[in-house]
Scaffold this motif. Sequence first.
Motif, PDB file in Angstrom:
ATOM      1  N   LEU A  15      -3.899   8.404   2.487  1.00 12.80           N
ATOM      2  CA  LEU A  15      -4.443   7.660   1.866  1.00 12.80           C
ATOM      3  C   LEU A  15      -6.371   7.442   1.480  1.00 12.80           C
ATOM      4  O   LEU A  15      -6.734   8.114   0.409  1.00 12.80           O
ATOM      5  CB  LEU A  15      -3.912   6.288   1.478  1.00 12.80           C
ATOM      6  CG  LEU A  15      -4.472   5.625   0.567  1.00 12.80           C
ATOM      7  CD1 LEU A  15      -3.441   5.938  -1.197  1.00 12.80           C
ATOM      8  CD2 LEU A  15      -4.071   3.793   0.551  1.00 12.80           C
ATOM      9  N   PHE A  16      -6.860   7.706   2.577  1.00 18.85           N
ATOM     10  CA  PHE A  16      -7.925   7.299   2.713  1.00 18.85           C
ATOM     11  C   PHE A  16      -8.786   8.459   3.486  1.00 18.85           C
ATOM     12  O   PHE A  16      -8.131   9.272   4.364  1.00 18.85           O
ATOM     13  CB  PHE A  16      -8.891   6.826   3.349  1.00 18.85           C
ATOM     14  CG  PHE A  16      -8.361   4.980   2.822  1.00 18.85           C
ATOM     15  CD1 PHE A  16      -9.132   4.505   1.449  1.00 18.85           C
ATOM     16  CD2 PHE A  16      -6.711   4.032   2.985  1.00 18.85           C
ATOM     17  CE1 PHE A  16      -9.354   2.997   0.821  1.00 18.85           C
ATOM     18  CE2 PHE A  16      -6.781   3.102   2.006  1.00 18.85           C
ATOM     19  CZ  PHE A  16      -7.328   2.815   1.385  1.00 18.85           C
ATOM     20  N   GLY A  39      -4.907  -0.752   0.495  1.00 18.91           N
ATOM     21  CA  GLY A  39      -5.278  -0.079   1.338  1.00 18.91           C
ATOM     22  C   GLY A  39      -6.220  -0.965   2.354  1.00 18.91           C
ATOM     23  O   GLY A  39      -5.656  -1.235   4.121  1.00 18.91           O
ATOM     24  N   ILE A  40      -7.319  -1.580   1.522  1.00 19.05           N
ATOM     25  CA  ILE A  40      -8.136  -2.324   1.868  1.00 19.05           C
ATOM     26  C   ILE A  40      -8.302  -3.906   3.373  1.00 19.05           C
ATOM     27  O   ILE A  40      -8.277  -3.883   3.579  1.00 19.05           O
ATOM     28  CB  ILE A  40      -9.763  -1.503   1.308  1.00 19.05           C
ATOM     29  CG1 ILE A  40     -10.065  -0.840   1.232  1.00 19.05           C
ATOM     30  CG2 ILE A  40     -10.587  -3.300   1.998  1.00 19.05           C
ATOM     31  CD1 ILE A  40     -11.139  -0.265   0.281  1.00 19.05           C
ATOM     32  N   GLN A  94      -4.844   2.050  -2.867  1.00 19.64           N
ATOM     33  CA  GLN A  94      -6.391   1.687  -1.297  1.00 19.64           C
ATOM     34  C   GLN A  94      -7.514   0.572  -1.593  1.00 19.64           C
ATOM     35  O   GLN A  94      -7.061   0.323  -0.302  1.00 19.64           O
ATOM     36  CB  GLN A  94      -7.674   3.158  -2.578  1.00 19.64           C
ATOM     37  CG  GLN A  94      -7.181   3.919  -2.429  1.00 19.64           C
ATOM     38  CD  GLN A  94      -8.843   5.137  -2.983  1.00 19.64           C
ATOM     39  OE1 GLN A  94      -9.070   4.790  -3.905  1.00 19.64           O
ATOM     40  NE2 GLN A  94      -8.664   6.607  -1.992  1.00 19.64           N
ATOM     41  N   ARG A 153       0.754  -1.512   0.114  1.00 20.92           N
ATOM     42  CA  ARG A 153       0.151  -0.245   0.008  1.00 20.92           C
ATOM     43  C   ARG A 153       0.934   1.716  -0.405  1.00 20.92           C
ATOM     44  O   ARG A 153       0.851   2.436  -0.658  1.00 20.92           O
ATOM     45  CB  ARG A 153      -0.862  -0.044   1.113  1.00 20.92           C
ATOM     46  CG  ARG A 153      -1.426   1.177   1.466  1.00 20.92           C
ATOM     47  CD  ARG A 153      -1.775   1.569   3.168  1.00 20.92           C
ATOM     48  NE  ARG A 153      -0.943   1.136   3.840  1.00 20.92           N
ATOM     49  CZ  ARG A 153      -1.167   0.966   5.587  1.00 20.92           C
ATOM     50  NH1 ARG A 153      -1.808   1.095   6.002  1.00 20.92           N
ATOM     51  NH2 ARG A 153       0.052   1.149   6.301  1.00 20.92           N
TER      52      ARG A 153
END
Lengths: 663, 219
Positions: free
Chosen positions: B4-5, A220-221, A217, A191
């Motif tokens: 990032l989020f 990331g998830i 992302q 990530r």
Amino acid sequence: MSGTVTPLPARAGLLGAREDFASIGRAVTGASAHTRSRAWWIAFAAACGLLGVFAVTLAWLLLNGVGIWHNNNPVVWALDIVAYDWWIGIACGALLTSASLRLTGAAWRSGIDRIAETTAILAAAAAALYPIIHLGRPWVFYWTLPYPNTLALWPQFRSPLVWDAVDIISFLGVCLGLWYVGLLPDLASLRDRAFEAVLTEAEERGRSRRLTLLKAQVYGILALGWRGASTHWERWLLATRTLSALALVLVVSLQTGASVMLAGTVLPGWHDTLLPVTFLAASLLSGVGVTAALTVLVRRALGLEALITERHIALMARLMLALGLASAYCYATEIFSSLLHGDAYDRAVLVRRLSGSHAWAFWIIVVFALLPVQLFWFAPFRRSGLVVALVGVAAAIGSFGDHFMLLIVTLSHDFLPSSAHPYSMGAWGLATLAGSIGLFLALLLLGLRTLPMVSITETRRFAERHPDGRPSGERAPTLAETAEARLWGISAEFDDAGALAAAVKAMKERDLGARIETYGPVPMRRAADILGRPAGILQFLALGAALAGGTAFMAMCLYATGFDYVFDVGGRPLFSWQAFLVPSMSFGTLCGGLTTVLALLFQNRLPRLNHPAFAIPGFTKASEDRFFLALEAAGPRFDPARIEQALARLPDGRPLMVRRVPL
Amino acid sequence: MRQLFAPGADALLRLALLAGAACLAALPVVGAGLVRSSYVTGVGVAPAQPVPFSHKHHAGELKIDCRYCHTTVETQATAGIPPTHTCMTCHSQIWSGSEMLEPVRASYAKDQPLVWTRLNKLPGYVYYNHAVHVTNGIGCSTCHGSVTDMQLTYRANAFEMSFCLDCHRNPEKYVRPKDQILNMSWSPPANQATLGPELVRQYHIRGGERLTECGICHR
């Protein structure tokens, strides 16, 4: 030697001499670039071709039934169960390798454990299809599971069909849990590298491409917001060890359970008391064989020669030799005891195995599994990747011969001359096997392209700090930017876990009105010790859940067969607890495994995609080669200027950079 | 540094995880509910018939005996669907010009049976025998419900295996005296607990393992 899980004297040939934290991360996360080649596409096309064969076979199977495999009396378990046992044997062997190497703290697990766990999952996925497709009516496969139904019936818990269903679900659960928990920090690395690409793109072109951001992302998830905090690492270490212990119990229960299942019949040749051990040794040999072959493949195809060294390969070869000898001992003992005190039927089975119409199965074991490993008495063969890979594949082929001999040769002739009928493999049985190999290969190739096939964390245990102590290049927010904003805390960047630990010690002694946390690419045992946050009672939770789950399953079986669904099966006792032990053990480990994963996530308060710590300047390096000390504002005594002063006057080792982090 | 989020991402992820878990949990519940619903079992649904025959009128109000039409219920495996001739024993004399009964007369004239929509169906591998049940203390209404109250006939019970096993495991809860077999409004009397086992003995019903053997229904 800093920043390691356990201090190791030397790399002992298990890591390239020039590797450091960052280069290991780059090598693994960048390895997928090697798969963007014609060879990968050719291999993938071939695997998809086999998958197509699988699809056609399954369609034909659904239309015509299991008769297309030539299953009939007396050989009712033919290639379907042979292939199932073979795949689950490989899966068990690979998982047992990874679990026992971790539990014994073997240093050389670094390059191998991820590959072994991946092998286990893919082999189990290929195996998982067989119990379903070998049912006469696969679409009602859920009848093998206990659920509130309109038939007022329970599944027959004495039947291996139920055991297989529970076993395979449990195996996939525990195995996926171990693999995924191990993968979390590596996914965080992926990530962060992807996010760095996003930031670079944004700097160069003004804005980043949507696809680049999406990739970051998605990783990331999948990483569930892993940020490498010291307490998270401590719990992670505990969780992987707990899962390994559960996997060990599960594998032993599964393989010995398979031999118990055979011993439950009246057929000659399935009652040797050494059979459980023979099963375990043969399964380990095939699992290690496939793992070794894949290790060589990953090493060559992904260019990871520095992380998977010749020594790894040589150690795998030694392991194969040891297991080959153990297997040979088991076979020899079985033959010897049949000759010594077996009855006429027992000896007849032996003669059929050695010289009957399917004697090739026995000689495949000898020629493919037992003899080639003897090459590894000689060092040059141990060092040759090609030889190790070929011997590994041969061991797997030999293991197929073993399962074929054990099931089919035994079944084709029992006590009565009238119930002896020959069996021949049909084209469809072989096509199903080829198709399941296609499934394994296709999933493997996709894995090679998208996931880290070597554990970054495990490999980093041998690495030192980055030799070049540059601060990260990101512009620090100036006071003007942060003066108005509410502060989350102050961060200090270190390039060394030792300096970090010293800083933690110094800061902890003073009352700064701040909560201290550290973030880094590897477990930070010393910092965690100083912070005094124990990893908790994860292993006891897992043990409790495993015991409760296993007991509950056993109680359910006893209630169903003893009270609610009393049913006379050939005069067997109502409370056949021995038969219920196998699925109860499996279900217990599944409960333990799920509890471990959920407890790890809950205690670490994950998933957490957006966290103030991610706003620390240069925080992507926390998954690469930097350690961050964060002092989060907690209470009225929090004074940024005072903390900055304290950080600047650290007794040993000043931080590379001190930053204010806005909320 | 940039995140990032966005801060809302966590809420979304949790929502998605919860929704996923809820869907996963709901799937078996919905499935189990669906297979038990009237939509699948057809319980309580009166399908269209060639003639809107009323059991309530004929068997309830006019008190025509069940066996007048279902002649073989006490002697054979099937109870028997009456031929058109049975209808015409009366309807050649009464309501002989009724428009509603036109299909009956047509069937009689052409000598072609009426095609009723079947209500109670058992799978081919279940060997059910009416005679054995009605001569051994199991009344019509135990399976077919209160037929004399049905204006249009519908299926009263989903004949799932658990329905059969309920009685096969505990016959003493359902057996009735011989004179109550055709009583459509029978319900277990207060002394069923003592009467039931007595009747089971009288009928020579071997309960327990004998009645739950596979071969009793499946051959």
